[in-house]
Design a protein around this motif. Sequence first.
Motif: not given
Length: 232
Positions: A2-11
């Motif tokens: 999910r995009r939300a998970d990917r944004l979290f992983d980037i951080i």
Amino acid sequence: MRRADRLFDIIQILRSASGPVTADQIAERLEVTVRTIYRDIVTLQASRVPIEGAAGIGYVLRSGFDMPPLMFSSDETEALLVGMSLLRRTSDQGLHRAAQSILAKVEAVLPSDRVGSLDKRPFFVCDYGAEPSPLTDLAEIRKTIRESKKLEIDYQDANGQVTTRIIWPIAVAYYVEVELVCAWCELREDFRHFRVDRIDRLEFLKESFADSGRHLIDEWMAATNGRQPSLS
């Protein structure tokens, strides 16, 4: 993902990095295109996440940024649930209570579409494991380890011989059928591993270790070459 998970992983990637991280490196880690990472970085910056840098140079997360707590991915949520369920197989009642408290806190902050996974868990963990000892409170032993305090025990070996020992507990090893207290033994003047189910008497002493527990753990790891404690 999910995009939300990917944004979290980037951080998370930027938070743990010691220097600038390029979009190519992030894309390789997350198995997406570099273009996707560029778009995600712009989205995060627009959401006031303090990411600095530029394409081709690399990105850094400015210090002092606090993320919202407990933003777990689906895999992370299931890993947490399995781990908490596996604690039932130990005889550590303190950890049992802590696991229930953790799951209650997770459920309180998970998005509504994730809470259902706590009620309908797609896995099973059997209850078979170590039997609780009527004499040994592992929660108290873990507290003693944190405070670097000594213990006096009457210990029964495999042949039934009982000896009184003063030990410096430094760790607890959890196995399916039994727990071990890993410690420096004053009687043997060496590291020993004591099965909890063979401790006939236990007394919590006020005397502290002559050295810090952290240093003893380093020595213990060196003495055992990093191998797991023996059950013998």
